[in-house]
Design a protein around this motif. Structure first.
Motif, mmCIF file in Angstrom:
data_model
loop_
_atom_site.group_PDB
_atom_site.id
_atom_site.type_symbol
_atom_site.label_atom_id
_atom_site.label_comp_id
_atom_site.label_asym_id
_atom_site.label_seq_id
_atom_site.Cartn_x
_atom_site.Cartn_y
_atom_site.Cartn_z
ATOM 1 N N ILE A 61 -11.001 -4.135 34.883
ATOM 2 C CA ILE A 61 -11.251 -3.039 33.956
ATOM 3 C C ILE A 61 -11.069 -3.605 32.547
ATOM 4 C CG2 ILE A 61 -8.870 -2.190 34.116
ATOM 5 C CD1 ILE A 61 -10.011 0.636 33.585
ATOM 6 N N THR A 62 -12.050 -3.358 31.709
ATOM 7 C CA THR A 62 -12.021 -3.810 30.320
ATOM 8 C C THR A 62 -12.014 -2.588 29.434
ATOM 9 O OG1 THR A 62 -13.279 -5.781 30.917
ATOM 10 C CG2 THR A 62 -13.214 -5.195 28.588
ATOM 11 N N LEU A 63 -11.089 -2.554 28.478
ATOM 12 C CA LEU A 63 -10.922 -1.394 27.608
ATOM 13 C C LEU A 63 -10.937 -1.845 26.154
ATOM 14 C CD1 LEU A 63 -10.245 1.665 27.480
ATOM 15 C CD2 LEU A 63 -7.841 1.008 27.519
ATOM 16 N N GLU A 64 -11.794 -1.206 25.367
ATOM 17 C CA GLU A 64 -11.839 -1.467 23.924
ATOM 18 C C GLU A 64 -11.004 -0.410 23.232
ATOM 19 O OE1 GLU A 64 -15.952 -1.403 22.914
ATOM 20 O OE2 GLU A 64 -16.250 -3.477 23.537
ATOM 21 N N THR A 65 -10.115 -0.846 22.337
ATOM 22 C CA THR A 65 -9.244 0.078 21.623
ATOM 23 C C THR A 65 -9.253 -0.233 20.134
ATOM 24 O OG1 THR A 65 -7.336 -1.370 21.907
ATOM 25 C CG2 THR A 65 -7.667 0.312 23.590
ATOM 26 N N GLY A 66 -8.778 0.721 19.382
ATOM 27 C CA GLY A 66 -8.632 0.551 17.948
ATOM 28 C C GLY A 66 -7.580 1.510 17.440
ATOM 29 N N LEU A 67 -7.151 1.305 16.220
ATOM 30 C CA LEU A 67 -6.148 2.175 15.606
ATOM 31 C C LEU A 67 -6.683 2.755 14.310
ATOM 32 C CD1 LEU A 67 -2.723 0.339 15.907
ATOM 33 C CD2 LEU A 67 -3.416 2.403 17.053
ATOM 34 N N GLU A 68 -6.449 4.044 14.130
ATOM 35 C CA GLU A 68 -6.753 4.701 12.868
ATOM 36 C C GLU A 68 -5.413 5.032 12.219
ATOM 37 O OE1 GLU A 68 -9.524 8.257 11.226
ATOM 38 O OE2 GLU A 68 -8.370 8.662 13.022
ATOM 39 N N VAL A 69 -5.214 4.526 11.021
ATOM 40 C CA VAL A 69 -3.956 4.716 10.315
ATOM 41 C C VAL A 69 -4.282 5.124 8.881
ATOM 42 C CG1 VAL A 69 -1.745 3.693 9.693
ATOM 43 C CG2 VAL A 69 -2.940 2.877 11.718
ATOM 44 N N LYS A 70 -3.846 6.312 8.477
ATOM 45 C CA LYS A 70 -4.145 6.815 7.130
ATOM 46 C C LYS A 70 -3.172 6.271 6.082
ATOM 47 C CE LYS A 70 -7.335 9.736 8.564
ATOM 48 N NZ LYS A 70 -8.705 9.701 8.224
ATOM 49 N N ASP A 71 -1.924 6.036 6.473
ATOM 50 C CA ASP A 71 -0.890 5.556 5.554
ATOM 51 C C ASP A 71 -1.083 4.055 5.298
ATOM 52 O OD1 ASP A 71 1.434 5.240 4.055
ATOM 53 O OD2 ASP A 71 2.720 5.081 5.837
ATOM 54 N N PRO A 72 -1.277 3.644 4.033
ATOM 55 C CA PRO A 72 -1.529 2.221 3.739
ATOM 56 C C PRO A 72 -0.384 1.298 4.168
ATOM 57 C CG PRO A 72 -2.040 3.571 1.816
ATOM 58 C CD PRO A 72 -1.404 4.470 2.831
ATOM 59 N N GLU A 73 0.854 1.738 4.002
ATOM 60 C CA GLU A 73 1.987 0.896 4.398
ATOM 61 C C GLU A 73 2.040 0.726 5.912
ATOM 62 O OE1 GLU A 73 4.048 -0.895 2.462
ATOM 63 O OE2 GLU A 73 2.693 -0.232 0.864
ATOM 64 N N LEU A 74 1.789 1.813 6.641
ATOM 65 C CA LEU A 74 1.780 1.733 8.102
ATOM 66 C C LEU A 74 0.584 0.910 8.586
ATOM 67 C CD1 LEU A 74 3.341 2.601 10.595
ATOM 68 C CD2 LEU A 74 1.933 4.666 10.677
ATOM 69 N N MET A 75 -0.502 0.951 7.839
ATOM 70 C CA MET A 75 -1.677 0.142 8.193
ATOM 71 C C MET A 75 -1.353 -1.343 8.067
ATOM 72 S SD MET A 75 -4.699 -0.430 9.190
ATOM 73 C CE MET A 75 -5.955 0.793 9.090
ATOM 74 N N LYS A 76 -0.656 -1.726 7.001
ATOM 75 C CA LYS A 76 -0.252 -3.129 6.849
ATOM 76 C C LYS A 76 0.634 -3.560 8.009
ATOM 77 C CE LYS A 76 -0.421 -3.206 1.816
ATOM 78 N NZ LYS A 76 0.377 -3.260 0.602
ATOM 79 N N ARG A 77 1.555 -2.681 8.390
ATOM 80 C CA ARG A 77 2.453 -2.987 9.501
ATOM 81 C C ARG A 77 1.679 -3.097 10.815
ATOM 82 N NH1 ARG A 77 8.282 -1.557 10.269
ATOM 83 N NH2 ARG A 77 8.636 -1.898 12.470
ATOM 84 N N ALA A 78 0.713 -2.214 10.998
ATOM 85 C CA ALA A 78 -0.081 -2.232 12.230
ATOM 86 C C ALA A 78 -0.923 -3.508 12.313
ATOM 87 C CB ALA A 78 -0.978 -1.001 12.293
ATOM 88 N N GLN A 79 -1.527 -3.893 11.197
ATOM 89 C CA GLN A 79 -2.330 -5.112 11.210
ATOM 90 C C GLN A 79 -1.464 -6.349 11.432
ATOM 91 O OE1 GLN A 79 -4.389 -4.559 7.479
ATOM 92 N NE2 GLN A 79 -6.247 -3.881 8.535
ATOM 93 N N ALA A 80 -0.267 -6.336 10.891
ATOM 94 C CA ALA A 80 0.649 -7.457 11.110
ATOM 95 C C ALA A 80 1.168 -7.476 12.546
ATOM 96 C CB ALA A 80 1.817 -7.381 10.133
ATOM 97 N N SER A 81 1.193 -6.314 13.197
ATOM 98 C CA SER A 81 1.700 -6.198 14.565
ATOM 99 C C SER A 81 0.596 -6.273 15.614
ATOM 100 C CB SER A 81 2.448 -4.875 14.724
ATOM 101 O OG SER A 81 3.513 -4.784 13.823
ATOM 102 N N THR A 82 -0.567 -6.737 15.249
ATOM 103 C CA THR A 82 -1.693 -6.775 16.186
ATOM 104 C C THR A 82 -1.368 -7.503 17.488
ATOM 105 O OG1 THR A 82 -3.282 -6.574 14.389
ATOM 106 C CG2 THR A 82 -4.106 -7.459 16.453
ATOM 107 N N PRO A 83 -0.746 -8.679 17.476
ATOM 108 C CA PRO A 83 -0.427 -9.340 18.752
ATOM 109 C C PRO A 83 0.536 -8.520 19.621
ATOM 110 C CG PRO A 83 -0.282 -10.912 16.952
ATOM 111 C CD PRO A 83 -0.436 -9.553 16.338
#
Length: 138
Positions: A61-83
């Motif tokens: 099973i292959t699943l494509e996912t993504g994150l929507e983050v409105k808060d710029p600070e939380l977005m930076k944290r999410a991008q840094a936490s990608t792994p």
């Protein structure tokens, strides 16, 4: 069925004029300067898990996912936490797929809820929204 010549000419004229009728993109600010919108979405690489097929063979099973983050600070944290997000998402999908009956359709609503819980844990607070792309079983 034979079409009349005027109808064919009208259809050809409409098809060639359609691209010309498209609205031109508007500039965000006067003076030709574009205002940059903050990034609110990023996609993760697809995650895979082994499942059992109806005939007893293994599948994927292959699943494509993504994150929507409105808060710029939380977005930076999410991008840094990608792994970490990918690892946590893969773990959730593997555990779910291991318990799935052979040939049964996956409950993607349940998977989405579990992925949202894990995303909130990894990021340390709520504020992101997990979005699912395609789910493919092969």
């Amino acid at each position: 069925m034979r079409r009349s010549r005027p109808l064919c000419l009208l259809l050809a004229a409409l098809l060639t004029a359609a691209p010309l009728a498209a609205p031109a993109p508007a500039l965000a600010n006067e003076g030709g300067k574009k205002k940059e919108e903050p990034v609110t979405y990023f996609a993760l690489a697809p995650i895979n898990a082994v499942i059992m097929r109806r005939d007893g063979r293994r599948g994927v099973i292959t699943l494509e996912t993504g994150l929507e983050v409105k808060d710029p600070e939380l977005m930076k944290r999410a991008q840094a936490s990608t792994p970490r997000l990918r690892a946590a998402f893969a773990q959730v999908l593997m555990v779910y797929a291991a318990g799935l009956r052979g040939g049964a359709a996956p409950d993607m609503d349940y998977v989405a809820r579990e992925l949202q819980k894990v995303a909130d844990q990894v990021l340390g607070k709520p504020g992101s929204k997990v979005l699912l792309g395609s789910a493919l079983i092969s």
